[in-house]
Structure formats: structure tokens, C-alpha cells
Design an enzyme around this catalytic site. Sequence first.
Site, PDB file in Angstrom:
ATOM      1  CG  ASP A 142     -15.935  -2.975  -3.007  1.00 63.29           C
ATOM      2  OD1 ASP A 142     -14.789  -2.853  -2.545  1.00 63.29           O
ATOM      3  OD2 ASP A 142     -16.360  -2.334  -3.989  1.00 63.29           O
ATOM      4  CD  GLU A 185     -13.646   1.209  -2.871  1.00 65.12           C
ATOM      5  OE1 GLU A 185     -13.723   0.969  -4.078  1.00 65.12           O
ATOM      6  OE2 GLU A 185     -12.658   1.770  -2.350  1.00 65.12           O
TER       7      GLU A 185
END
Length: 263
Positions: A142, A185
Site C-alpha cells: 500500500d 493504491e
Amino acid sequence: MRFHKSETSFFILIVFLGGVGIMLYRVKTAVDILSPISASENAATLVDYIAAANSLAALFLVAALFCGIFLIYPLIRFQAQDHGKLQEMAQILSARSESLAHAALTDGLTGMQNRRYFDEALKEYLAQFGRINKPVGLMILDLDHFKSVNDTHGHVVGDAVLREVARCLKDYTRYHDVVARLGGEEFAVVAPNMDKELLAKLADRIRKAISEINITIDDAHLKVTTSIGVAVWDKREGWQDFYRRADKLLYKAKNMGRDRVCV
């Protein structure tokens, strides 16, 4: 019961050809009957009968030829063309179906596999490598503070960052690894046949490579970092539990200060 045009035309042709056969048969019968009789008495009658039968047979033949050329052949030709169009359409639809199937499993922004593909691939990898008693590693990544990138520089820059990260992941993984964008993301890598030590080293190389990416768009110059949770399948847990364990390690890395790998 309704017949197709080609069937009707075929029946008509059979009738005409049958008429020709009947006429020829009657001519032969007449010759067989009248030939023993005196030629002087019946010659004219026989000649007239044969001429009439031949004329009628010729008429049936002309009608059959007409039916074949103007009725049956055009239908055959039309059906052949129609069959060709159907085959072409089937090929187009098949190609479009494959394209749609590919699109359904691919992330449109980065060109990576998407979450749907990842879920299916993870289940399959656990099943296959479990049979041969080989390890399966999982990394959940992430990007750190990515929301601020979009808020500060806009989504165009944010999308460019995601594409660069995707390219980096592809460069650092093997051809048989599954590399997917799970959403936003967040990314994932399924790395089979790697133990915990090797997987941790690979994850740290990826972390360093992402931190070295330089994004320059117009006046925007920025770098990003990533936190990574790493887990190796224990051969007992299901794929969802395996994923959740790696995801918990990701959040542990986040809570420990980000830009790190937690195994």
C-alpha cells in the site's frame, strides 16, 4: 408444416425429373408393345407417340433446368454467403468475447491483473502448490500517504504514480508471479515457491525500488514510499484467511512508521 424455399424448389425439381423419367418409361413401353406389330400398320402412330413423348420429356427437362438455375442455385448461393457471414460474425463475437474477458480481469489504468483475477489466482495457486508441498508467498503493498498526492497534485499525477509503481512491480517479479492492483493504491504479489527469507528479501528490494522512483510531471516532482505485509502460506488456512493475515501485517507495517516490510 411449412417448407423452406430451398425445400420447395427441390420438390419441384424432383417432380420435373420424375416427369422426364415417366415419359421415357412410356416411350420404352410403347416401343416394346408396338414393335412386334407390322411396321406398315403402326409406324405412323408409333412415330407420333414417340415424338409427343420426347417433346414432353424435353419440356420437363427445360423446366427442371430452369428450376435448377433460377430457383435452387440462387438459394444455394445465398445460403453459402449467409453461412460465410455467420462464420465471420461468430469470429468477431468470439474475439470480442475474449477481449471483454481480458478486460474483466485487467486493471484499465495500469494494465495489471485486477482484484477479480487475483482472488481466483490465489485460490488456484494454493490448490496446485499445496499438492506438491511447495510454499506460496503473498505480499500486500500500500503506497504511503497516497491521498495527499492526489489532493496536492491532482489525479493525473496520481495515476502516473500508480503506473510507475506497476511497472516497477513487473520489473522485480517473475513471469509466473501474479501481480495485481487490488484497488486504489493497494497492490498484491503472489510469489510461489519462495520461503519466508527469500520473500522478505524480494519485498525489501521492491520497497527500495519504489522509494527511488522519481515522478516528474509539469512542475510536480515527487517520490513515494510503500508499506508491505509479507506472509507465507501455512498449508492449512484458506485463501481468504491467508490474505487477511498478509493484510494485517501490512497494517502493522503502517502502524510501525510506514516505508517498511513486516513479515
